[in-house]
Design an enzyme around this catalytic site. Sequence first.
Site, mmCIF file in Angstrom:
data_model
loop_
_atom_site.group_PDB
_atom_site.id
_atom_site.type_symbol
_atom_site.label_atom_id
_atom_site.label_comp_id
_atom_site.label_asym_id
_atom_site.label_seq_id
_atom_site.Cartn_x
_atom_site.Cartn_y
_atom_site.Cartn_z
ATOM 1 N N ASP A 3 -4.605 -4.906 5.643
ATOM 2 C CA ASP A 3 -4.966 -5.714 4.452
ATOM 3 C C ASP A 3 -3.775 -6.410 4.258
ATOM 4 O O ASP A 3 -2.498 -6.193 4.385
ATOM 5 C CB ASP A 3 -5.364 -4.839 3.259
ATOM 6 C CG ASP A 3 -5.904 -5.774 2.144
ATOM 7 O OD1 ASP A 3 -6.593 -6.582 2.421
ATOM 8 O OD2 ASP A 3 -5.712 -5.192 1.022
ATOM 9 N N HIS A 49 -2.615 -0.989 -3.481
ATOM 10 C CA HIS A 49 -3.675 -0.268 -3.159
ATOM 11 C C HIS A 49 -3.314 0.904 -3.908
ATOM 12 O O HIS A 49 -2.572 1.826 -4.003
ATOM 13 C CB HIS A 49 -3.560 0.197 -1.758
ATOM 14 C CG HIS A 49 -4.328 -0.887 -0.796
ATOM 15 N ND1 HIS A 49 -3.996 -1.007 0.687
ATOM 16 C CD2 HIS A 49 -4.939 -1.963 -0.995
ATOM 17 C CE1 HIS A 49 -4.484 -2.037 1.037
ATOM 18 N NE2 HIS A 49 -5.044 -2.865 0.002
ATOM 19 N N SER A 68 0.860 -1.148 -0.039
ATOM 20 C CA SER A 68 0.037 -0.024 -0.008
ATOM 21 C C SER A 68 0.825 1.127 0.019
ATOM 22 O O SER A 68 1.686 1.420 -0.874
ATOM 23 C CB SER A 68 -0.984 0.107 1.082
ATOM 24 O OG SER A 68 -1.784 0.715 1.272
#
Length: 345
Positions: free
Chosen positions: A149, A56, A29
């Site tokens: 995540d 992401h 991310s």
Amino acid sequence: MTAPSTKKTVNTVSATSRSDFPIIVIGTSAGGQSALSSLVAQLPADFPAAILIVQHMAATSSNEAMLRLLADKGNLPCKQAAQHGVIRSGYIYLAQPDHHLMISQGKTLATKGARENRARPAIDPLFRSAAVEFGNRVIGVILTGYLDDGTSGMEVIRRCGGICVVQDPADAAYPDMPQNVLNHVKVDHCVPLAEMGSLLTRLALSERGARIAVPADVAVEAKIAQRVLSDLESVDFLGTQVPFNCPGCGGVLWQMKVGEHLRFRCHTGHAYTVAALLAEQTAKMEETLWVALRMFEENKNLLVKMGAEGTASPSYAERVEQSDIHIRRIKAMLHSNTANTDPLP
């Protein structure tokens, strides 16, 4: 939705059956662009595995710059993952913006399924589907990023016999994601980014034992992520209904717990870790506060206008003051939220 591949010196390994080469799945991310460019630069042109990446990104972003960067920095051809795309050894596949990347029947899927952990593409759906398809041929990698995540997906890879690798949090620009994996999953390797390329090359060449059976709950979650439909029976199998609502659709949530990692799902497919659920609830509360602020300010402005025109009731001044009180309180809450809101993944 497709984008042209960005080509370098192409590895000529042909498409083979899904058991012939390892699959490396990478999730990252915040700080991911720099980390990925550093990692691919370490991989040789004859790298003996396929690499699938979820970074992401905003729904309106484009992969073209990232594909070009990874191709320029490394020795492997980079492609945007396509619907029903063939997976080849020695290639890098990057998730499309606003699409989950998953694997089914040995091919890539690009779907618009429900967000998981506030993200689409999300890391967990890729890791989960790879573990179901390839079992112990999967090597999962978590790099820099916010929140958690990928933690659930790494646990699934471990349960299916795969290998778990995380970037050393002390080496990560944003340590939350690798640290959360370390907190909840028994990983095989935790290394600085500078050592990861050689490690992945060794792991890709290593022998793997016999596959183990895919746990029933893992198979069910993989199927949910591939479908865009309501499925009460599946979430009833996975967990217990709790008195919380899904921030994504307003439906009821089911609580799931595997080991020490608590998660939630709704029957339309949204999924959250505790950290992601709290972050999304905070974002929804802020959105609601802005709507309330607008309505109170409009109400106050109307009352003032009525008073100026002599059409308001005698109590209008008191009502203006009450609106002012609510406006000040809401602004104070918004200021507090601005100072304390968790960042988006």
